[in-house]
Design an enzyme around this catalytic site. Sequence first.
Site, short mmCIF file in Angstrom:
data_model
loop_
_atom_site.label_atom_id
_atom_site.label_comp_id
_atom_site.label_asym_id
_atom_site.label_seq_id
_atom_site.Cartn_x
_atom_site.Cartn_y
_atom_site.Cartn_z
N SER A 85 0.89 -1.19 0.07
CA SER A 85 -0.02 0.18 0.19
C SER A 85 0.91 1.16 -0.11
O SER A 85 1.52 1.37 -1.00
CB SER A 85 -1.16 0.05 1.21
OG SER A 85 -1.85 0.91 1.00
N ASP B 234 -8.64 -5.54 -5.48
CA ASP B 234 -8.14 -4.45 -4.86
C ASP B 234 -8.42 -3.20 -5.53
O ASP B 234 -7.87 -2.92 -6.52
CB ASP B 234 -6.71 -4.54 -4.50
CG ASP B 234 -6.23 -3.33 -3.76
OD1 ASP B 234 -6.87 -2.69 -3.17
OD2 ASP B 234 -4.89 -3.27 -3.72
N HIS C 57 -5.76 -6.61 -1.48
CA HIS C 57 -4.51 -5.61 -1.19
C HIS C 57 -3.60 -6.25 -0.50
O HIS C 57 -3.67 -7.02 0.70
CB HIS C 57 -5.41 -4.61 0.03
CG HIS C 57 -4.62 -3.33 -0.07
ND1 HIS C 57 -4.19 -2.62 -1.29
CD2 HIS C 57 -4.09 -2.52 1.13
CE1 HIS C 57 -3.74 -1.36 -0.84
NE2 HIS C 57 -3.61 -1.28 0.55
#
Length: 380
Positions: free
Chosen positions: A52, A302, A327
């Site tokens: 991320s 995601d 994710h």
Amino acid sequence: MPFGSKDKAYNNSRSMAYLTAEQALADYAVLLTDLKRNLSSESSPVVLFGGSYGGMLAAWMRLKYPHIAVGALASSAPILQFEDIVPDTIFYDLVSNDFKRESLSCFQTIKDSWKELDEQGNGQDGLLKLSKTFHLCQTLNTTGALSDWLSSAYSYLAMVDYPMPSEFLMPLPANPIKEVCRNIDKQPEGSSILERIYAGVNIYYNYTGTVDCFDLDDDPHGMGGWDWQACTEMVMPMSSSEGLSMFLPDEFDYALYADDCVKNFGVRPRPRWISTEFGGHNISSVLEKFGSNIIFFNGLLDPWSGGGVLKNISESVVAIVAPLGAHHIDLRPATKEDPDWLVSLRESELEIISGWLSDHYGARGGALFQRATNKDSAAS
């Protein structure tokens, strides 16, 4: 924590001014350099891992400090989610697709719920009724806070739609969107749209069944730091389309966005700074010429994958894409429930990284890296 605690660091904009991607990378560079010197390991190679925002930092650090690290695994890193590089509807379109693939009726119920929410909120004692339907701790002042609460749940569910149970954001079952839609669809005949919505979102906010009421002002995800970054340099324009999205149509209004940042933090955003500092436009040609040894992983469930690198750029800047991945699932702890495609994916990443280390030592294929490519090790 240079100010002693998180509370002190987040106390005002003077201390939060140090919360930038550039400062984070510089801190890592100093830390790694000092560690290697203190451990008499100056020649040891370093590989960066991040998911991320951390994945963005990993990719950017490899570009900014190539002498510090030999390579980076940038997992679910939306480095293209800036300044009109990708369509600003992509995030919410992907969230919507995740729900639609599980259940068209679930998708439609959510899509219809926003109008129902607004109409009930404007009716007599409507806010009180909504507060009771959704088991809120305090009576609503407006429907906006409830809408944001629901929208957040759907977006986070799309991010963590893992095939195994997880507690990354909240305690959740495997395939949580499937469970949410199952709850929405299975409600007794005669249930209202909003009763169905509550039954669904309860999976996200109260899967353990331990919550008596919901406080919409509570931030269970600790996003205060990210809110600051979004108001300074992490400006990611997002809209929702009328056709593909289950969310209300909404155009990104930069002026309103900037005014909110001034109101909340006393700062005005710099929407073009990230692409100036780290690049983003013409990413393929730029990374092909100037980048090396980066793995970009993205799971297509995601919603952040819409701002990720999804195609190989060169022999050493490669994209690994998992159609059923969420994710940064590749960096999640291994479990017995891991599907074969995930185990194989991790093996591929380790094999690429082993190649970087072999190149560093000039010993490609040597016994030094056999453990990294061993199947048992890859699943551990």
